[in-house]
Enzyme design. Structure first.
Site, PDB file in Angstrom:
ATOM      1  N   THR B  14       0.826  -1.211   0.000  1.00 12.58           N
ATOM      2  CA  THR B  14       0.000   0.000   0.000  1.00 12.58           C
ATOM      3  C   THR B  14       0.862   1.263   0.000  1.00 12.58           C
ATOM      4  OG1 THR B  14      -0.151  -0.130   2.400  1.00 12.58           O
ATOM      5  CG2 THR B  14      -1.990  -1.048   1.166  1.00 12.58           C
ATOM      6  N   ASP B 202       6.920  -2.169  18.147  1.00 13.26           N
ATOM      7  CA  ASP B 202       6.933  -1.194  17.053  1.00 13.26           C
ATOM      8  C   ASP B 202       7.198   0.214  17.599  1.00 13.26           C
ATOM      9  OD1 ASP B 202       6.067  -0.294  14.207  1.00 13.26           O
ATOM     10  OD2 ASP B 202       4.739   0.831  15.547  1.00 13.26           O
ATOM     11  N   LYS B 206      10.547   2.841  17.001  1.00 16.27           N
ATOM     12  CA  LYS B 206      10.456   4.257  16.640  1.00 16.27           C
ATOM     13  C   LYS B 206      11.110   5.128  17.713  1.00 16.27           C
ATOM     14  CE  LYS B 206       6.133   3.366  14.147  1.00 16.27           C
ATOM     15  NZ  LYS B 206       4.676   3.206  14.370  1.00 16.27           N
TER      16      LYS B 206
END
EC number: 1.1.1.3
Lengths: 428, 428
Positions: B14, B202, B206
Site C-alpha cells: 500500500t 513497534d 520508533k
C-alpha cells in the site's frame, strides 16, 4: 572542522539576547549538529550601554544598523522589527552584499518578502524566517519541506499568542475583553498599543507568509480579510461553550480554483477540534495536505527562548548548507495570487443579537434569516433582567456567507435591536 | 531545469503504491518545489502481475530486490520491511553502490541504523527515514532541524496507531481489550499477529530512532524497556477517567547525567495534556527543548497516503540537495548511550488490585504501601457484587519507582489478592 559560520546580529531586545544565550549555552551541541561553530561576530542595537544580562563585549559593536551588512559576517540576523525603516534597509544591504539573511520580521516579509526573496535568489544566498511565524514552532520548515509532497488544501491556525491568551482567560474566568486586556497589558503580555495583535494584523502578516510557502503563490498580504477580537464579549464565549464551541482567533488560507482565500477572524471552534484545546499564549498551525491528511504543529508562539530557537535553527540549516528558495520554490515559479470571492463560500455561522425590550423581536430576526435563505440550527435567548434587553445567539446551518450578510443587512437599523449584531464563522 | 532525480522503488504494497500515486498526482507541484522532476525508473516486488491500482508498466521491473542497487537510479526507496533479510541486503548494496537510500523500515533502523548511517557517510550519500517514525508527521525533520538549536530534555509520544485505536475504542465504548482487538483485526486495523504493535515493540523501534536524533546518541534499541497494552482492562480506563486521566501507550526517552532512559509502556495521561486528546490511529510526538519549550507534532501515524508523503518529502530534500548526516550529526560525533537506572526515578503511579473477599485486605495493601515508603494520593474501591471480589485503584504521590515495585513485591502471593496487581506510570 570547517570554518565557523560568522553571524552579525541586529537588535538586542529579548529575542536578540535569547539568540546570544542559546548560542552560548548550547554551543557544543550546536557545533556537533551544524558541523561547525556558529559565532556571533558583530552586533548593533539602539543603546550600547543597556544591561541585557548577556555579555556583548566580545562582539564588534556597529552603531549604524545597516552598516552590519558590510561587516565580516556570512549571515545577518535581523531582530529590529518594523515593516520598513532600518530593518528593510538592512535586509536590502545584506542581500546586495551577497550575505545570508535571517529574520523574525513578519511585517517586513508580509510587505516586502517577494522583493527580498528575489534578491536572495539573485545573490544565491539564504533568506530564512522560521521565527517570523508561530515563534518556536518549525512550521515554515514543516510546510516548505515536511509537507512538500502534498498539494495543500488549507493551512490555518492560532497565530497570535496575545489574542489566545486573552480569549482563554475570558473563557476561564468569564470576564470581558477590556478587563482582561488591561490585565494582560499590566502583566506585559500585551503591548501598550495592542492593536497589531488584537485587531488581527499580526496574525494576518503571519498567515500571508504561510500562504506563500504552502501554495507556491506570491505573498498577498493586502488580500487578507482581517478583524480581531475587540467585539467578542463574555456572553459570546459562554453561549459558544453551551453550544459545544470555543472562541479562537483563527487565520485561514485556502487555494482553490477561484483563487486564494485568506482571512483572520474570531471563529467558533468545535470542542473536538485540536485548536479548541490550545490555550494561553500557545500557537498552533494545521496543515491539510492531499496525501498526509491533517498535520498539527503546536508550541510557544512567542517569547525569547522559543523565538531564538527558531532563529538559530535557521542558522544551523545555513551552516549545514541545507537551504534553498525561501518560499519553497524559486520566485519565478510562484503563481500570482488572485483573491477568491468570499460571498459564495459556504459555512456555518454564529450570530449574536441584543434585543430591545419589545414584542415581536424574535419574529423579526427569524423572518430576516428566512428571507435571506439562512436556516437556524440552534438558538438561545436569554433575558438580561436588569435592563429589559435580551441576548439571542444563533448557530446557522451551512449557507453561503453572502446570505448571512444579507440577513444582517435586513436587520441593520431595526428598532428591535439594541446595538449592532455581531457574527463569527464556525470552523469546520 | 536540472536533470530528474531517478528513483528505484522496492516494495509495492500500500505504501509503495502511495509513493507512485503521490509522484504522479502532485508531479507538477513537486517538480516546482524540488527544482527538478522526481521519477521512478525501476521497481521490485514479490509479484509482478498483482493488480495494485497503479500502472507500473513504464518502470523497469527487477526480480531480485537487491539488484535494484545496481540499476540506473540516484536513490533507492525501500518499503519491503523486516529488520534483516532482503531489506538489509538492499540497504547495504545501495549504499555500497554510492546511491542514496530512503526507508520507512523502523525495525531495520532500530537494529542496523548505525551501520547504515556509517555507510551512507562514507559514500557521501543521503540516508533518510522520515516515514519510519510517526507516518506522515515530519518529526525526524522537526528534531534534526526544527529543534536543532535546543538541548532536548525529553522526547515522548504516541507512536503506535493500532494501540491508540484500541485504547480509544475501549475508552469510548467501555469494552475490554480482547474484544476490541478482535474487531480491529476484522477491520484490518490490527495485524493477524498483532504482537509487534500491542506489545510495544513497534513503538520501541520508533522511540530508539527518535532518541538518536534528539540526543545525538548511537541507537540503543536493546535498552528500551517495553511493555504493551494487553494487561489494560476496561476498569483501568474507567477509573483513570474518574481520576482525571486517559490511558495511552507512550514512548518516553530522556537523556540525563545518569544516562539514556527509554521506555514504552501504557501510561496515565492527565486530561489537560495534549496527548490525552489524541484519539484513534493518530500519532503525536512531544519534544521538550531547553529554549523552545514544548513542541507538539501530531498527525496520521500510518496509512499509504501519510507514509508516502513522508517518503516523498525525503526525496524532495534529496532532489534539492538539502540533506546531511542521518542522525543530525556525523556518526563520529554520536555519543555512546548507556542506559539510565530506572529505580531511582521519581514519579507518580497508578496501581490496580483485585481483592479477594476477605476482611482486612485494604489494610494489608495500605500497610505494604506505607512500609515501602509510597504515599497514596487517591484511592477508589469498588465491589464487584457478582463474585465478592473488589477492585482497588490507587494513584500515588511522587515516589521512586523502586519503592512502588517494593510495595508490589510485598504483596506478591498474598492471599488477599485475586490475581496479579497491575501498575502504570503517570505522565507528568
Amino acid at each position: 572542522m570547517t570554518a565557523a559560520l560568522r553571524v552579525a546580529l541586529a537588535g538586542l531586545g529579548t529575542v536578540g539576547g535569547g539568540v546570544i544565550r542559546v548560542l552560548q549555552q548550547n554551543r557544543e551541541l550546536i557545533t556537533r549538529r551544524a558541523g561547525r561553530p556558529i559565532e556571533i561576530v558583530a552586533v548593533s542595537a539602539r543603546d550600547r550601554s543597556k544591561d541585557r544580562g548577556v555579555d556583548i563585549s566580545g562582539f564588534e559593536w556597529v552603531d549604524d544598523t545597516s552598516a552590519l551588512a558590510a561587516c565580516d559576517a556570512d549571515v545577518v540576523v535581523e531582530l529590529v522589527g518594523g515593516a520598513d525603516g532600518p530593518a528593510l534597509a538592512l535586509a536590502r544591504a545584506t542581500l546586495a552584499a551577497g550575505k545570508g539573511f535571517v529574520t523574525a520580521n513578519k511585517a517586513m516579509l508580509a510587505h516586502h518578502g517577494l522583493e527580498l526573496a528575489n534578491a536572495a535568489e539573485g545573490a544565491k544566498v539564504p533568506l530564512k524566517f522560521e521565527a517570523a511565524v508561530a515563534g518556536g514552532i518549525p512550521v515554515i520548515k514543516g510546510l516548505r519541506e515536511g509537507a512538500a509532497a502534498n498539494a495543500i488544501d488549507r493551512v490555518y491556525g492560532i497565530l497570535n499568542g496575545t489574542c489566545n491568551f486573552i480569549l482563554s482567560k475570558m473563557e476561564a474566568e468569564g470576564r470581558d475583553f477590556a478587563d482582561v486586556l488591561a490585565e494582560a497589558q499590566a502583566l506585559g503580555y500585551a503591548e501598550s498599543d495592542p492593536s497589531f495583535d488584537i485587531d488581527g494584523v499580526d496574525a494576518a502578516h503571519k498567515l500571508s507568509i504561510l500562504s506563500s510557502v504552502a501554495f507556491g503563490m506570491k505573498p498577498a498580504f493586502g488580500d487578507v480579510a482581517v478583524s480581531g477580537i475587540r467585539d467578542v464579549i463574555a456572553a459570546d464565549i459562554a453561549e459558544a461553550a453551551a453550544l459545544g464551541y470555543r472562541v479562537r482567533l483563527v487565520g485561514v488560507a485556502e487555494a482553490g480554483a477561484s483563487g486564494l482565500f485568506q482571512r483572520v477572524h474570531a471563529h467558533l471552534v468545535p470542542t473536538h477540534h485540536p485548536l479548541a484545546h490550545v490555550t494561553g499564549s500557545t500557537n498552533a498551525v494545521v496543515v491539510d495536505g492531499n496525501y498526509v491528511g491533517r498535520l498539527l504543529f503546536q508550541g510557544a508562539g512567542a517569547g525569547d527562548g522559543p523565538t531564538a530557537s527558531a532563529v538559530v535553527a535557521d542558522l544551523i540549516d545555513i551552516a549545514r548548507g541545507e537551504f534553498g528558495p525561501a518560499y519553497a520554490m524559486p520566485v519565478a515559479s510562484l503563481a500570482e495570487a488572485s483573491p477568491a470571492p468570499t460571498g459564495e463560500r459556504r459555512g456555518r455561522a454564529y450570530l449574536r443579537f441584543t434585543l430591545a425590550d419589545r414584542v415581536g423581536v424574535l419574529a423579526e430576526i427569524a423572518a430576516a434569516m428566512r428571507d435571506a435563505g439562512v436556516s437556524i440550527e440552534s438558538l438561545i435567548q436569554r433575558a438580561a433582567p436588569e435592563d429589559g434587553t435580551a441576548l439571542v445567539v444563533i448557530v446557522t446551518h451551512e449557507a453561503p456567507e453572502s446570505h448571512v450578510e444579507a440577513a444582517l443587512e435586513r436587520l441593520r437599523g431595526s428598532q428591535s435591536l439594541a446595538g449592532e449584531p455581531f457574527w463569527m464563522h464556525i470552523l469546520d
